[in-house]
Design a protein around this motif. Structure first.
Motif, mmCIF file in Angstrom:
data_model
loop_
_atom_site.group_PDB
_atom_site.id
_atom_site.type_symbol
_atom_site.label_atom_id
_atom_site.label_comp_id
_atom_site.label_asym_id
_atom_site.label_seq_id
_atom_site.Cartn_x
_atom_site.Cartn_y
_atom_site.Cartn_z
ATOM 1 N N SER B 3 43.048 51.546 29.992
ATOM 2 C CA SER B 3 43.103 50.090 29.979
ATOM 3 C C SER B 3 42.964 49.580 28.537
ATOM 4 O O SER B 3 42.470 50.284 27.663
ATOM 5 C CB SER B 3 41.997 49.527 30.855
ATOM 6 N N ILE B 4 43.410 48.362 28.342
ATOM 7 C CA ILE B 4 43.343 47.750 27.002
ATOM 8 C C ILE B 4 42.489 46.494 27.082
ATOM 9 O O ILE B 4 42.846 45.529 27.764
ATOM 10 C CB ILE B 4 44.763 47.399 26.494
ATOM 11 N N TYR B 5 41.380 46.508 26.385
ATOM 12 C CA TYR B 5 40.460 45.373 26.417
ATOM 13 C C TYR B 5 40.744 44.456 25.235
ATOM 14 O O TYR B 5 40.523 44.836 24.078
ATOM 15 C CB TYR B 5 39.021 45.884 26.379
ATOM 16 N N LEU B 6 41.261 43.268 25.522
ATOM 17 C CA LEU B 6 41.557 42.292 24.460
ATOM 18 C C LEU B 6 40.801 40.992 24.712
ATOM 19 O O LEU B 6 41.346 39.898 24.594
ATOM 20 C CB LEU B 6 43.069 42.053 24.375
ATOM 21 N N ASP B 7 39.532 41.139 25.055
ATOM 22 C CA ASP B 7 38.685 39.969 25.337
ATOM 23 C C ASP B 7 37.411 40.041 24.507
ATOM 24 O O ASP B 7 36.331 39.651 24.943
ATOM 25 C CB ASP B 7 38.371 39.927 26.848
ATOM 26 N N ASN B 8 37.559 40.544 23.283
ATOM 27 C CA ASN B 8 36.391 40.722 22.414
ATOM 28 C C ASN B 8 35.775 39.414 21.926
ATOM 29 O O ASN B 8 34.639 39.416 21.456
ATOM 30 C CB ASN B 8 36.762 41.610 21.224
ATOM 31 N N GLU B 274 33.664 45.969 5.753
ATOM 32 C CA GLU B 274 34.993 45.617 5.219
ATOM 33 C C GLU B 274 36.102 46.344 5.959
ATOM 34 O O GLU B 274 37.130 45.759 6.305
ATOM 35 C CB GLU B 274 35.078 45.975 3.741
ATOM 36 N N GLN B 275 35.877 47.652 6.183
ATOM 37 C CA GLN B 275 36.892 48.456 6.874
ATOM 38 C C GLN B 275 37.079 47.973 8.311
ATOM 39 O O GLN B 275 38.193 47.892 8.811
ATOM 40 C CB GLN B 275 36.494 49.948 6.885
ATOM 41 N N ILE B 276 35.959 47.674 8.961
ATOM 42 C CA ILE B 276 36.029 47.200 10.341
ATOM 43 C C ILE B 276 36.834 45.905 10.418
ATOM 44 O O ILE B 276 37.733 45.744 11.251
ATOM 45 C CB ILE B 276 34.598 47.002 10.913
ATOM 46 N N ILE B 277 36.505 45.001 9.512
ATOM 47 C CA ILE B 277 37.186 43.701 9.520
ATOM 48 C C ILE B 277 38.660 43.871 9.134
ATOM 49 O O ILE B 277 39.547 43.263 9.742
ATOM 50 C CB ILE B 277 36.445 42.711 8.594
ATOM 51 N N GLU B 278 38.903 44.737 8.157
ATOM 52 C CA GLU B 278 40.281 44.997 7.712
ATOM 53 C C GLU B 278 41.118 45.539 8.876
ATOM 54 O O GLU B 278 42.255 45.123 9.091
ATOM 55 C CB GLU B 278 40.242 45.997 6.540
ATOM 56 N N LYS B 279 40.522 46.444 9.634
ATOM 57 C CA LYS B 279 41.253 47.032 10.764
ATOM 58 C C LYS B 279 41.579 45.967 11.826
ATOM 59 O O LYS B 279 42.709 45.881 12.313
ATOM 60 C CB LYS B 279 40.426 48.158 11.391
ATOM 61 N N LYS B 280 40.576 45.158 12.152
ATOM 62 C CA LYS B 280 40.805 44.111 13.156
ATOM 63 C C LYS B 280 41.864 43.116 12.663
ATOM 64 O O LYS B 280 42.691 42.635 13.431
ATOM 65 C CB LYS B 280 39.502 43.380 13.482
ATOM 66 N N LYS B 281 41.821 42.853 11.362
ATOM 67 C CA LYS B 281 42.767 41.917 10.755
ATOM 68 C C LYS B 281 44.191 42.463 10.900
ATOM 69 O O LYS B 281 45.118 41.734 11.248
ATOM 70 C CB LYS B 281 42.398 41.782 9.275
ATOM 71 N N ARG B 282 44.332 43.762 10.617
ATOM 72 C CA ARG B 282 45.644 44.405 10.699
ATOM 73 C C ARG B 282 46.178 44.328 12.134
ATOM 74 O O ARG B 282 47.339 43.974 12.366
ATOM 75 C CB ARG B 282 45.499 45.871 10.272
ATOM 76 N N LEU B 283 45.317 44.656 13.073
ATOM 77 C CA LEU B 283 45.727 44.609 14.483
ATOM 78 C C LEU B 283 46.096 43.192 14.900
ATOM 79 O O LEU B 283 47.072 42.967 15.618
ATOM 80 C CB LEU B 283 44.593 45.135 15.379
ATOM 81 N N THR B 284 45.288 42.236 14.451
ATOM 82 C CA THR B 284 45.516 40.838 14.834
ATOM 83 C C THR B 284 46.824 40.329 14.244
ATOM 84 O O THR B 284 47.594 39.627 14.913
ATOM 85 C CB THR B 284 44.330 39.964 14.376
ATOM 86 N N HIS B 364 37.107 46.339 17.372
ATOM 87 C CA HIS B 364 37.077 47.522 16.525
ATOM 88 C C HIS B 364 37.675 48.754 17.198
ATOM 89 O O HIS B 364 38.177 49.653 16.531
ATOM 90 C CB HIS B 364 35.619 47.783 16.141
ATOM 91 N N PHE B 365 37.624 48.800 18.513
ATOM 92 C CA PHE B 365 38.069 50.011 19.193
ATOM 93 C C PHE B 365 39.511 49.910 19.715
ATOM 94 O O PHE B 365 39.970 50.789 20.423
ATOM 95 C CB PHE B 365 37.090 50.387 20.317
ATOM 96 N N ASN B 366 40.185 48.831 19.367
ATOM 97 C CA ASN B 366 41.608 48.758 19.719
ATOM 98 C C ASN B 366 42.424 49.563 18.716
ATOM 99 O O ASN B 366 41.991 49.823 17.599
ATOM 100 C CB ASN B 366 42.082 47.291 19.705
ATOM 101 N N SER B 367 43.638 49.918 19.168
ATOM 102 C CA SER B 367 44.526 50.675 18.283
ATOM 103 C C SER B 367 45.859 49.934 18.153
ATOM 104 O O SER B 367 46.143 48.998 18.919
ATOM 105 C CB SER B 367 44.789 52.049 18.903
ATOM 106 N N GLY B 368 46.662 50.377 17.198
ATOM 107 C CA GLY B 368 47.998 49.812 17.037
ATOM 108 C C GLY B 368 48.819 49.993 18.306
ATOM 109 O O GLY B 368 49.598 49.114 18.693
ATOM 110 N N ASP B 369 48.598 51.104 18.968
ATOM 111 C CA ASP B 369 49.307 51.371 20.212
ATOM 112 C C ASP B 369 48.955 50.344 21.292
ATOM 113 O O ASP B 369 49.809 49.927 22.079
ATOM 114 C CB ASP B 369 48.963 52.805 20.681
#
Lengths: 383, 383
Positions: B3-8, B274-284, B364-369
């Motif tokens: 499942s994909i959780y997008l309700d963070n 920074e890395q956590i935020i950068e990753k979320k930013k990229r996904l968003t 943080h635990f979402n992926s590009g996929d």
């Protein structure tokens, strides 16, 4: 040797394994917020919370599940109830055995809303005389608020007849069940209380951060909301919804804690509440009798044969109980609580103010050996 | 497929393993109440809470640790701050992008204390014009309260210049950081806010039942206590202690939750905020760009290149986003949140009232996929 935890009146420890598993299970597997989104984990979290309300309603004999309000602790519940219900100039009857969770909100309201407070007498065994109660009644008395059991002496207050008298005078009764729920064999369904405030992490053995109140439907209109915010319901309205439980619950709740409380109610049922209470009673009686046999120790509150919760507080004629508490901890790994126990008026009544007393409170996971070792340690220290 | 959780933006899920381990570790091993008794587990719990205050103070750049107040959630913090601080007749400046956790307490105070509320404009990218702000200022304006980031659009409000203007006018600023803390690269130490209210279970990835406020020492005298009760301090007094943090904290706190929040702060530091935020930013950004490419979908709020948190809300010209949300859940196991998101005035501003919008919030635990699958699912449904 293993440590001995005798501070269960502060918070229960250890927690039953299923309680901890339910908390981490929620965090690991479910995780979502209840009542906020429409997806399945959110709905499932909502069902978990609803089921916990049902368990609480069953436990306390509440008439309906939406009248179970969850709060962060019993202090939160008492603040909602007192501040939501009381109006300027109201007259309130209470006792000197209340915890600061009742006394401090009342004194705030005395200052801000000019409420008037009278204290009716309670004897050392928890008895209340109808005459004493009636003598203090006034035309403008609008609430009686009372603890079910003293967190200092363990005395069980005689709230069943009190609830009947209140009924006769059409006077709402607010009960602080912090020390009694899960620690006392009591017919909750026979109690006619308009506000029943409880904590989840003491006798019920749930996690901290849980508690609540059960509010009589007839009290809801008069009792204003206390914390306003998002409820996931009627989101178009800038005023707090008036439906229950939303009226008194705002913001994301402690769902992990609620999951633990859910498991705690089930644990109590599975193990048998009667057996749990019977065991604590046996341990407490053993502790109490043992204390009474130690020269120089005085047990506060209920005398032999009188009802008490799992709490036994003592004073020591020859010395400072704070010192005794420290020695028990440092030298014997026995955990107790000395001081005023957030109940200053109770200690004044008991003549133990400002020095306080030393409190031992047993729990489900204590053993007879714990009590033997504790009594032996005290004898050794007092030597 | 997982499942994909997008309700963070509602609550983070899953939680980092150390967070869950800290919660169950506290419950299994420590268990005691902090600040109540003198025994070692109680003292150790007290140290755990103190260390968590230190971590929060470090994170938010608070001047001193006792000014970190823990509450059950950010709603509790906002209620303490607003109701403790505001006086009858006060004039308050805020925005239409506030959550009901701000709007509902303000409207309660409007009713009860005759406070007056004005809303200053915020553009879709979160910018505030000094002129608009100044135009609404009055002699009796006593507070500005604003969310740091919209829970609907993800727009980041420009609070740094606002805090400077407030400073010039000697006007206290209250910031609702529910959506920004842990989700935004922001120089907290440069923000001059007199009340900073935060939640522990969203961007910070701690457990539910945690949150708090950081209060400027100069605000403490005027800001009354909100919940009174036992504090384990000055137990002889029937009034709430005026020392911090006790003034605003009563009753047994959610120590298990605080243990989790402690681990969450450490996790953020260990993984690198920074890395956590950068990753979320990229996904968003990926999600946002993908959405903009789907015919019939409109992304609300910040345009391409404008700052946003990890939240993307959309409307669908041809249909009901609630239906889209249900389909994503039932057919694709993708969790989102449709509706008004407890922010009715924001939806009015956006022209999406009363229908609402569909919110996707990455973690943080979402992926590009996850993002690819989500975009493909939407295309399929709309297709």
């Amino acid at each position: 040797m293993a440590s001995i935890y005798l501070d269960n009146a502060a918070t229960s420890h250890p927690r039953p394994r299923p309680v901890v598993e339910a908390v981490s299970g929620y965090l690991n597997e479910l995780g979502a917020s209840p009542g906020r989104s429409g997806h399945r984990p959110s709905l499932e979290s909502g069902r978990l919370v609803l089921e916990t309300r049902e368990l609480a309603a069953d436990f306390f004999g509440a008439s309906s599940v939406e009248n179970v309000i969850f709060t962060a602790n019993v202090t939160g519940a008492l603040n909602i109830a007192l501040k939501g219900y009381l109006r300027p100039g109201d007259h309130v009857l209470t006792t000197r055995f209340e915890h600061n969770a009742v006394l401090r909100p009342l004194h705030r309201l005395k200052e801000e809303r000019n409420i008037e407070i009278d204290y009716f007498p309670v004897d050392s065994g928890g008895s209340i005389e109808r005459e004493d109660f009636e003598q203090l009644l006034r035309e403008d008395t609008s609430l009686v608020v009372i603890n079910h059991a003293s967190n200092v002496t363990g005395a069980v207050l005689d709230i069943l007849p009190l609830s009947e008298w209140c009924g006769e005078y059409n006077l709402p009764l607010m009960v602080d069940a912090a020390q009694s729920a899960g620690s006392l064999d009591f017919p909750w369904d026979k109690l006619d209380a308009q506000f029943l405030c409880f904590t989840g992490h003491k006798g019920l053995m749930g996690p901290p951060g849980t508690g609540g109140m059960i509010i009589d439907p007839e009290m809801v209109e008069r009792t204003k909301s206390f914390i306003e915010g998002g409820t996931g319901s009627k989101s178009d309205k800038l005023t707090q919804p008036q439906v229950l439980p939303d009226k008194y619950e705002a913001g994301t709740m402690n769902t992990a804690g609620i999951a633990g409380l859910n498991a705690a109610f089930k644990y109590l049922a599975d193990e048998g509440l009667e057996q749990i209470i019977e065991k604590k009673k046996r341990l407490t009686e053993k502790l109490c009798r043992g204390m009474e046999d130690i020269p120089g120790i005085e047990v506060l509150g209920p005398g032999p044969g009188e009802r008490r919760t799992s709490t036994v507080s003592i004073t020591w004629s020859d010395g400072d109980t704070a010192e005794l508490s420290v020695k028990l901890d440092r030298e014997y790994d026995i955990m107790t609580r000395s001081g005023l126990h957030c109940a200053p008026l109770a200690h004044r009544e008991l003549g133990t103010y400002p020095r306080g007393a030393l409190r031992f409170s047993t729990g489900h996971f204590n053993s007879g050996d714990d009590i033997d070792r504790t009594l032996a340690a005290i004898k050794e220290i007092l030597g």
